[in-house]
Design an enzyme around this catalytic site. Structure first.
Site, PDB file in Angstrom:
ATOM      1  N   SER A  60       0.826  -1.337   0.092  1.00 42.15           N
ATOM      2  CA  SER A  60      -0.016  -0.023   0.106  1.00 42.15           C
ATOM      3  C   SER A  60       0.837   1.209   0.022  1.00 42.15           C
ATOM      4  O   SER A  60       0.204   2.472  -0.345  1.00 42.15           O
ATOM      5  CB  SER A  60      -0.987   0.117   1.273  1.00 42.15           C
ATOM      6  OG  SER A  60      -0.173   0.197   2.353  1.00 42.15           O
TER       7      SER A  60
ATOM      8  N   LYS B 114       0.803   3.845   7.210  1.00 47.69           N
ATOM      9  CA  LYS B 114       0.147   4.774   6.280  1.00 47.69           C
ATOM     10  C   LYS B 114       0.750   6.084   6.405  1.00 47.69           C
ATOM     11  O   LYS B 114       1.503   6.547   7.451  1.00 47.69           O
ATOM     12  CB  LYS B 114      -1.371   4.940   6.432  1.00 47.69           C
ATOM     13  CG  LYS B 114      -1.910   3.608   6.187  1.00 47.69           C
ATOM     14  CD  LYS B 114      -2.041   3.093   4.611  1.00 47.69           C
ATOM     15  CE  LYS B 114      -2.946   1.817   4.324  1.00 47.69           C
ATOM     16  NZ  LYS B 114      -2.262   0.630   5.000  1.00 47.69           N
TER      17      LYS B 114
END
Length: 204
Positions: free
Chosen positions: A127, A165
């Site tokens: 990701s 993230k």
């Protein structure tokens, strides 16, 4: 007798070497061949690979434990052992760290004044690939419970799961944003940061 370790580089090789040096100084690890081709505007990755091989043979680059290094960055440079605490998902969040009792050797210059307050995690998932953090990379984090919008963090989500993230705070709304269009941002009501990213270690 010719010193084969320091033969003169061609102009093209000098540009390739400079691009590698600039990338390492900025990111803490060497670029991939494909990434380097993009930086240099060279269409053929195989051509870049040949340049890298020639530069290595001439003594300006070297491989150490599978990692591409600048020849001037001696293996005798001061190094620090950093605990590898576990596996962190850069993809779908997961409930906890996978426990490990290991450590990794890190050049002291990567830690600066943060020495003693840094730990390492192994990344699982893709990701964050557009931020040059890929599956299998080891990420260095500074222990902290705070971070600025735009910084990459490892954080707990509202359900107790954990993820890597980029933090984004917009009008009081808190998002953990991936760096891969195949994944969606995660909005959280309460931010619980474990650490913020300060470097990446990559093996080739």
């Amino acid at each position: 007798m010719v010193n084969r370790q320091r033969l003169e580089l061609t102009e093209r090789q000098k540009k390739v070497l400079q691009a590698v040096e600039d990338f390492i100084r900025k990111h803490g690890y060497a670029p991939t061949i494909r990434r380097l081709a993009g930086i240099l505007g060279i269409q053929s990755p195989s051509a870049v690979f040949k340049h890298i091989s020639s530069i290595e043979k001439k003594g300006y680059l070297r491989k150490e434990r599978g990692e591409l290094k600048l020849a001037g960055a001696s293996s005798s440079e001061p190094r620090v052992q950093v605990p590898l605490v576990g596996l962190v998902p850069a993809g779908d969040p997961r409930e906890v760290f996978d426990s490990r009792e290991e450590a990794v050797d890190v050049p002291e210059w990567m830690l600066g004044r943060k020495k003693g307050n840094v730990f390492c995690v192994l990344v699982e998932g893709k990701s964050m690939v557009d931020a040059y953090i890929d599956d299998g990379d080891r990420v260095l984090l500074e222990r902290t419970h705070t971070a600025h919008s735009g910084e990459m963090v490892v954080a707990f989500l509202d359900d107790g799961s954990i993820t890597l993230k980029r933090l984004k705070i917009d009008n009081g709304n808190i998002f953990l944003v991936p760096e891969n269009p195949e994944f969606k941002p995660i909005q959280v009501s309460e931010l619980k940061i474990i650490g913020r990213v300060i470097g990446v270690l990559r093996k080739y």
